[in-house]
Design an enzyme around this catalytic site. Structure first.
Site, PDB file in Angstrom:
ATOM      1  CG  ASP A  74      -1.918  -1.075   1.230  1.00  0.00           C
ATOM      2  OD1 ASP A  74      -2.653  -1.162   0.240  1.00  0.00           O
ATOM      3  OD2 ASP A  74      -1.990  -1.867   2.203  1.00  0.00           O
ATOM      4  CG  ASP A  78      -1.857  -6.448   3.175  1.00  0.00           C
ATOM      5  OD1 ASP A  78      -2.243  -6.858   2.053  1.00  0.00           O
ATOM      6  OD2 ASP A  78      -2.622  -5.892   3.981  1.00  0.00           O
ATOM      7  CG  ASP A  95      -6.580  -4.243  -0.282  1.00  0.00           C
ATOM      8  OD1 ASP A  95      -7.526  -4.886   0.226  1.00  0.00           O
ATOM      9  OD2 ASP A  95      -5.834  -3.514   0.392  1.00  0.00           O
TER      10      ASP A  95
HETATM   11 ZN    ZN Z   1      -4.220  -2.416   0.041  1.00  0.00          ZN
END
Ligand code: ZN
Length: 1153
Positions: free
Chosen positions: A169, A418, A281
């Site tokens: 992210d 992740d 996601d």
């Molecule tokens: Zn994400």
């Protein structure tokens, strides 16, 4: 033949075809029933029979769905027939051309009728069909037991492709930079080593923001290693966007821009082009994104976060892989192969097969002794000679079960999570243990499985091979995947509104960036032409400005990340994003100012760049990343002060421009013609009843040609010579007149019955009535006589109560059982009515918001929209969300429409079988309600959640303040609310006779006026203040286009491309991006806009952009990759004549002359 005759024959034809289809459908159903009756008694059923039985029920269900659609079509065509017939009779036999468009279609060439496109799976119908009962599915909780015989792979072995990935992210719990330093750079460094160790190892990477950051740290040797991994196919760039973008809140401008930024980077540094998309996601999926991916040259994609009930349904139909088609596309042009992951998550426990307790044992990062473990209490074991058989068979069972959900024997299994693969030990654990399992499979061909590490392209190529060999194609699917639920009634509709301040700031940067891109590109072209030899003005900092543009592109791109514009990051990360947006806006203003400076100067030799004291300054000033912009106050004198107004739209428009001045008397003239411009002076209210004595708002009507920079002169005027707004102030308890200080203005304070009469305002097109108690709108009447009740209300939602209840947070909307409660305040509001020649408005001042409804006194179509603005402050509240609701008498049934990414409209059906929060949908820029005679559109300048919970109602969420985490990993509530502005246009329109009675077709479009209204809302004019007029520095307006573009043609961008040789420098090439919008046939624009349009798809771009000229013009892919440039051919003799299809975006690589 008479046209009415043609009509009858056409409608008759539709009837006949429909009836035949219905008959055949019933016949098929009967056949299905006969087959069904031959099944043996229940006791004799083995598992295989059960599964066949299940399939048959599914088929029946499908047939029933088809049947429902058919009946709906018959009903619609009957209504349609009747409406046309009545319409024709009403007009004394005048006929309607049904084949093109009903009603007012004659006046609207090129419009799009509402349609029901019936092929393939329509997700709206799936929603009608599903019970949403959420039964326990066993090991696969949200699914069902999967069975297989074991002989399914006799002919073709199972082909397993294990795809290693690490989801990074670009900001969430940590900022982009912290993640990069702590995790991402180690992941990528180790990737270089570990992939190089064994050529069988593979990896995919999605986020170019990180990859480019890492690249800047690499030496040439390492860069060469990366390129060779890419060349060999061991490393694949997937999607290739700057980020894995949110698909609910993002506007298509930004979605495309971050894709261009990523693809251009990849092309320049790696020399390749992404082939497959990877979006595991984002919280729900939009077909606008797939349209952009297809246009950028991708042909396949993977998605993950889809409502569990939809996943289950598609799994039952073996339709988790499909050709995703645009709702409005009657061809297969927009189709893209889509693979939907079947299970709960993209982590290892939910990707090898249906049983997470088993799959978790094959996540070797969770080996005992590590930091992560399996919550299902069975740990992974290292693969050894002793356990390899048992382990391999256990895993094979999961693979086989998962494979039964798909139509071919090729199986995609992701391996990652992740921020995975940080340490080199994790690489070794995953790759070496899986390699042992794969080796075992290879040594045991009787297991009928071939397994390998692979990339997405490896998978999709294998899939295509199998489909081709079998001579089949995937089914088509239309629709979108909102609103996402991951379990129970946990619908992710909260993030449509979370952190609305930043959702608004996102759009401010977006429109600033677009305006700057266009003006900068035009400036460079003009300079080159001016100097004749292609040189730029010596003093113009082209390279510095271009770097500012790149920075602005990247700030906007980063903010499209699915934890950024969604409002789902930690507080500190939000500040980091906000600072980037804020600084980019300031930087872009510099580029705008100096571009405008050069363009406007009559004597170009007088151009001088001085960064410290710019010649022009934008009048909007933002003091900080979390503050609303303020206007600076202009000091007036008898010397004229220059005001520059840039119209960033491709349409000529009349627009009200407002600036602040230091006196209540001012005079505005057009600097060129010396004509006086109609203006109005209004009070600047320091408090609801106290007007500033230092600052006054000067508003004037500017007539702005497309993409022009116009120059106005403002001077001090004699006392009392300017039109001043007249005010009426009301306080609803009527006991005391409200305290007022407004010495320069005429203020009336009505009392008694006079104060209770409804308030009314009108312009040439529209009259509105509002309550004198609340100041809220109650009714509208159009010039045509159409009257609609439209009441504005404000309401609160709370969240669930009780100790163990899940409550609303950044992602989830979990409203309290009591539903929405009408907003009430202990103190009556102050209602302020202002009337003037330029605009009139009604403002209601409440404790938590200031609400203004404004009518502009403009002749053209711009005067038809009602402007609504809310300034919201809910910082004093606990666990509350504020909504604005329109309650109208539009008979819309349970249907309404909301946009997807500003690109297309999607029909929504409010369903009582779903909880309240499931009926909220994303609205990036528009929504509407309609019935047979009218349409009520609400257009917005920012994205938010929208719902129509009852017929005739439309509500938008303005802000949410929630004091707890909603258990999706964020670990905090959202309590960093700001003073936030939300802007809307409301538009009421008559509909033509051919309109459907209720709801409308699944494919519907904004009206032409709504498109134009949305354009001006999203791209307001930019005002710049110049110095006091000086004879040497004479400014001349800049008008690059001879006329407006066609009304339905939007200039998405004119984006200067980077020099291929010189990094960070502008080239002579620009990306010309055009979007031809689809617009609805049922309402003709009244009054007619200045722009024209035609039914022809063929457009002469030279004519459209005249007098601008192109040195070269070549059609390309949406991300302007060289290999997507259209090759020279016979048709290319006239590259400026191009087909622009309705709804479609077109991209050109161009050089301006
Ligand atoms: Zn994400």
């Amino acid at each position: 033949m008479k046209r009415s005759c043609v009509l009858s024959i056409l409608v008759g034809g539709v009837f006949f075809v429909a009836l035949v289809s219905l008959y055949r459908m019933l016949e098929r159903m009967q056949l299905a029933e006969q087959q069904h009756s031959r099944t043996p008694p229940a006791g004799e059923l083995d598992m295989q029979d059960f599964s066949r039985f299940q399939q048959k029920i599914d088929r029946l269900e499908r047939l029933l769905g088809d049947n429902n659609r058919l009946v709906a079509t018959l009903r619609d065509s009957l209504l349609h027939h009747r409406a046309s017939w009545e319409g024709a009779r009403g007009r004394g036999g005048a006929s309607v051309n049904v084949s093109s468009a009903p009603g007012q279609a004659d006046a609207l060439t090129g419009c799009r009728v509402e349609e029901e496109l019936m092929d393939g799976v329509q997700l709206l119908d799936v929603y009608d069909l599903l019970p949403f009962d959420n039964p326990d599915g066993g090991a696969w909780k949200q699914g069902f037991e999967i069975h297989y015989q074991g002989n399914e792979w006799e002919e073709q072995p199972l082909e397993l492709i294990l795809v290693p990935h690490s989801h990074n992210d670009p900001g969430w719990l940590k900022t982009f930079d912290s993640y990069y330093q702590d995790q991402t750079k180690h992941i990528l460094n180790n990737m270089l080593i570990k992939l190089s160790e064994d050529s069988r190892r593979k990896m995919i990477w999605a986020e170019i923001s990180y990859f480019s950051r890492w690249w800047s740290d690499l030496d040439e040797q390492k860069r060469a290693m990366v390129k060779s991994l890419i060349q060999s196919g061991q490393l694949e760039m997937v999607t290739g966007g700057w980020v894995m973008a949110d698909e609910a809140n993002s506007h298509y401008f930004a979605l495309l821009d971050q894709l261009i930024e990523g693809h251009q980077w990849i092309q320049r540094h790696l020399g390749v082009k992404p082939r497959s998309g990877w979006a595991i996601d984002p919280f729900g999926h939009s077909p606008s994104m797939t349209y952009l991916l297809k246009g950028a040259g991708l042909n396949a994609m993977v998605i993950q976060r889809v409502h569990y009930a939809v996943k289950k349904h598609l799994a039952q139909q073996q339709t988790l892989e499909f050709l995703w088609r645009q709702s409005w596309d009657s061809s297969s042009r927009s189709d893209i192969t889509c693979h939907m992951m079947p299970f709960y998550s993209y982590d290892v426990p939910h990707t090898c097969g249906p049983n997470p307790a088993v799959c978790c044992q094959f996540d070797f990062h969770r080996l005992p002794g590590g930091r992560v473990f399996c919550p299902w209490r069975k740990s992974p074991q290292p693969i050894t000679e002793n356990n390899v058989k048992e382990r391999a068979l256990l895993l094979l069972d999961q693979y086989r079960q998962k494979s039964r959900l798909f139509r071919t024997p090729v199986l995609l299994v992701p391996l990652g999570d992740d921020f995975r693969f940080v340490e080199s030990s994790e690489w070794d654990a995953q790759f070496s243990n899986y390699q042992k399992l794969f080796d075992y499979y290879e040594q045991h061909p009787e297991l009928r499985i071939k397994a390998r590490f692979g990339t997405l392209t490896d998978y999709f190529q294998a899939l295509q091979r199998h489909l081709q060999a079998a001579g089949t194609t995937l089914p088509t699917l239309r629709g979108d995947f909102f609103t996402y639920a991951d379990r129970d009634d946990h619908y992710w509709s909260g993030y449509y509104t979370s952190r609305p301040f930043y959702k608004g700031l996102d759009r401010v940067l977006e429109s600033t960036l677009r305006a700057t891109e266009i003006l900068f590109s035009l400036t460079l072209a003009q300079m080159r032409r001016f100097h004749g030899d292609g040189r730029l003005a010596a003093d113009f900092p082209a390279r510095e400005h271009f770097l500012r543009l790149i920075d602005g592109r990247r700030s906007l791109a980063l903010f499209q990340h699915h934890d950024a514009v969604t409002g789902t990051a930690r507080d500190a990360v939000v500040v980091d994003y906000g600072s980037r947006l804020f600084h980019s806006i300031l930087d872009l203003h510099q580029v705008l100012q100096s571009s405008a400076h050069w363009l406007l100067l009559l004597d170009k030799s007088q151009y001088h760049h001085d960064q410290a004291t710019p010649f022009l300054q934008t009048d909007d000033v933002m003091a900080a990343q979390d503050a609303l912009p303020q206007k600076q106050t202009l000091t007036l004198s008898s010397e004229p002060r220059s005001l520059i107004v840039f119209n960033p739209t491709e349409q000529r428009r009349s627009v009200v421009v407002s600036v602040l001045v230091d006196m209540p008397d001012a005079h505005v003239v057009d600097a060129e013609t010396r004509q006086t411009i109609l203006s109005q002076i209004s009070a600047v209210w320091a408090e609801p009843g106290r007007a500033s004595t230092e600052s006054f708002q000067l508003s004037f009507v500017a007539d702005l040609p497309p993409l022009s920079l116009m120059v106005y002169h403002v001077t001090k005027a004699s006392v009392g010579s300017a039109h001043r707004s007249k005010y009426t102030l009301l306080r609803s308890d009527g006991s005391e007149p409200p305290p007022v200080q407004a010495e320069h203005f005429q203020v009336s304070l009505p009392r008694g019955p006079e104060a209770d009469a409804p308030l009314t305002l009108r312009n040439k097109h529209i009259q509105i009535w509002a309550s004198s108690q609340s100041g809220f709108l109650q009714k509208l009447r159009l010039q045509s006589g159409l009257v609609r009740q439209v009441q504005i209300q404000f309401l609160w939602y709370g969240t669930r109560s009780g100790m163990n209840r899940d409550r609303s947070g950044a992602y989830l909307f979990l409203p309290g059982e009591e539903g929405a409660q009408l907003y009430s305040s202990a103190e009556p509001p102050l209602v302020r009515v202002s009337r003037g020649p330029v605009f009139s408005d009604i403002t209601s001042c409440y404790r938590h918001f200031t609400h203004t409804v404004r009518l502009h006194h403009l002749d053209g179509h711009a005067g038809k929209s009602l402007e609504i603005s809310n300034t919201v402050d809910i910082r004093s509240e606990v666990n509350r969300e504020l909504v604005m609701r329109l309650v109208s008498d539009v008979a819309s049934g349970n249907r309404f429409y909301s946009d997807l990414n500003g690109f297309q409209m999607q029909q929504r059906r409010s369903l009582t079988k779903l909880p309240l929060q499931a009926n909220f949908y994303p609205m990036s820029s528009a929504s509407f309600l309609q019935d047979a005679s009218s349409r009520l559109s609400l257009l917005s300048a920012q994205s938010q959640g929208v719902a129509s919970l009852r017929q005739g109602e439309l509500e938008v969420v303005l802000d949410r303040r929630l004091h707890q985490d909603d258990n999706r990993g964020l670990g905090q509530g959202i309590t960093d609310n700001k003073l936030t502005a939300a802007r809307f246009h409301m538009l009421l329109e008559d509909r033509g006779g051919g309109a459907k009675q209720v709801g409308g077709g699944s494919v519907s479009h904004l009206s032409l006026l709504a498109h134009l209204s949305s354009l001006s809302l999203s791209h307001p004019p930019i005002t710049m203040i110049g110095p006091v007029n000086h004879p040497l520095l004479k400014l001349r307006p800049f008008m690059p286009l001879g006329s407006s573009l066609p009304c339905d043609l939007h200039l998405v961008n004119l984006r200067t491309l980077e020099d291929p040789q010189e990094t960070g420098s502008p080239s002579q090439e620009v990306a010309l991006l055009l979007h031809r919008k689809g617009f609805d046939c049922s309402s003709a624009p009244e009054p007619e806009p200045a722009c024209t349009w035609s039914a022809q798809e063929e457009v002469d771009l030279l004519q459209v952009f005249s007098p601008l000229q192109f040195r070269s013009l070549r059609r390309s892919g949406f991300t302007l990759l060289r290999e997507d440039d259209e090759q020279d051919s016979a048709q290319q003799q006239k590259p400026h004549i191009s087909n622009l299809r309705p709804m479609e975006i077109s991209a050109f690589r161009a050089e301006l002359k």
